[in-house]
Motif scaffolding. Structure first.
Motif, PDB file in Angstrom:
ATOM      1  N   VAL A 177       0.727  -1.190  -0.060  1.00  0.00           N
ATOM      2  CA  VAL A 177       0.079   0.003   0.200  1.00  0.00           C
ATOM      3  C   VAL A 177       0.541   1.127   0.055  1.00  0.00           C
ATOM      4  O   VAL A 177       0.472   2.119  -0.765  1.00  0.00           O
ATOM      5  N   ASN A 178       1.931   1.274   0.825  1.00  0.00           N
ATOM      6  CA  ASN A 178       2.736   2.377   0.870  1.00  0.00           C
ATOM      7  C   ASN A 178       3.493   2.789  -0.379  1.00  0.00           C
ATOM      8  O   ASN A 178       3.857   3.944  -0.669  1.00  0.00           O
ATOM      9  N   ALA A 179       3.655   1.679  -1.300  1.00  0.00           N
ATOM     10  CA  ALA A 179       4.597   1.821  -2.438  1.00  0.00           C
ATOM     11  C   ALA A 179       3.942   2.760  -3.435  1.00  0.00           C
ATOM     12  O   ALA A 179       4.389   3.138  -4.352  1.00  0.00           O
ATOM     13  N   THR A 180       2.467   2.467  -3.336  1.00  0.00           N
ATOM     14  CA  THR A 180       1.722   2.924  -4.477  1.00  0.00           C
ATOM     15  C   THR A 180       1.296   4.409  -4.082  1.00  0.00           C
ATOM     16  O   THR A 180       0.778   5.162  -4.959  1.00  0.00           O
ATOM     17  N   ALA A 181       1.358   4.950  -2.808  1.00  0.00           N
ATOM     18  CA  ALA A 181       0.818   6.344  -2.335  1.00  0.00           C
ATOM     19  C   ALA A 181       1.759   7.415  -2.836  1.00  0.00           C
ATOM     20  O   ALA A 181       2.863   7.262  -2.931  1.00  0.00           O
ATOM     21  N   LEU A 182       1.026   8.319  -3.177  1.00  0.00           N
ATOM     22  CA  LEU A 182       1.933   9.538  -3.800  1.00  0.00           C
ATOM     23  C   LEU A 182       1.082  10.912  -3.515  1.00  0.00           C
ATOM     24  O   LEU A 182      -0.042  11.011  -3.541  1.00  0.00           O
ATOM     25  N   THR A 183       1.909  12.029  -3.213  1.00  0.00           N
ATOM     26  CA  THR A 183       1.689  13.257  -2.803  1.00  0.00           C
ATOM     27  C   THR A 183       2.246  14.296  -3.727  1.00  0.00           C
ATOM     28  O   THR A 183       3.488  14.172  -3.652  1.00  0.00           O
ATOM     29  N   PHE A 184       1.703  15.092  -4.380  1.00  0.00           N
ATOM     30  CA  PHE A 184       2.452  15.871  -5.392  1.00  0.00           C
ATOM     31  C   PHE A 184       1.655  17.210  -5.442  1.00  0.00           C
ATOM     32  O   PHE A 184       0.294  17.417  -5.195  1.00  0.00           O
ATOM     33  N   ALA A 185       2.452  18.219  -5.990  1.00  0.00           N
ATOM     34  CA  ALA A 185       1.710  19.477  -6.284  1.00  0.00           C
ATOM     35  C   ALA A 185       1.218  19.727  -7.915  1.00  0.00           C
ATOM     36  O   ALA A 185       2.124  19.502  -8.796  1.00  0.00           O
TER      37      ALA A 185
END
Length: 207
Positions: A16-24
């Motif tokens: 799960v953590n490998a696919t999470a992403l936060t971006f601008a």
């Protein structure tokens, strides 16, 4: 058995953590992400939420390997869905802030193929209650972890949006106070000039 269950839980969390992403997402910008599906009728889950910026909305669409739109929507603040990938190939996920001319958006995004994890589980020997029970426990833990992650994402989004609203309100109060102060100073100066003008006129009449 407990060690095996904890190992599977660790694998779940790592996946799960490998696919999470936060971006601008900048104004007038579009960003696309891709996954390659290798199995027919896989369950593909995706999630996104606008954490900050503007009205917390973006446009998005998902395309199948043949170029057909699976889903397309405008001005959404978040989405959390699962669809069946009935084709083998590359799926395209695009998030767009092209309708905004000045507001940057901070976006959380996650996508995963549910069958990736299930395929890594060993097959249960037939008529083995212990292994079958362990697999049922793992499935139950997986569902609870997914529910917990969904709740955490929801509260994270609510918290970030509330903070953004508070900051925006603070800025408005600050600038309103500055304008109010300047207006009061301007009115005071105007009153002093008017009174001074009247007194100067009175002295000329006396002379």
């Amino acid at each position: 058995m407990l060690f095996a269950i904890f190992s599977v839980i660790s694998l779940l969390i790592a996946t799960v953590n490998a696919t999470a992403l936060t971006f601008a997402l900048q104004p007038n910008e579009k960003q696309c992400f891709y996954i390659f599906n290798t199995k027919l009728n896989s369950n593909v889950g995706y999630y996104f939420a606008v954490q900050a910026g503007g009205s917390f909305d973006i446009n998005y669409y998902i395309k199948a390997p043949n170029g057909a739109n699976i889903v397309k929507a405008d001005k959404l603040t978040h989405a959390d869905y699962i669809f069946t990938a009935d084709q083998i190939g590359e799926y395209e996920f695009c998030l767009s802030n092209e309708m905004s001319t000045f507001a940057e958006k901070i976006v959380d995004f996650e996508v995963k193929v549910d069958d990736d994890f299930k395929a890594s589980l060993p097959e249960a020997p037939k008529e083995n209650p212990a292994v079958e029970g362990m697999q049922e426990s793992v499935k139950s833990i997986e569902q609870k972890i997914n529910q917990l992650l969904s709740s955490l994402n929801y509260y994270k989004t609510r918290n970030n949006r509330n903070q953004s609203t508070v900051k925006s309100t603070e800025n408005r109060i600050f600038w309103f106070s500055i304008v109010d102060l300047l207006l009061m100073v301007g009115i005071s100066v105007f009153q002093v000039l008017v009174v001074k003008y009247f007194f100067q006129g009175s002295r000329k009449q006396m002379v």
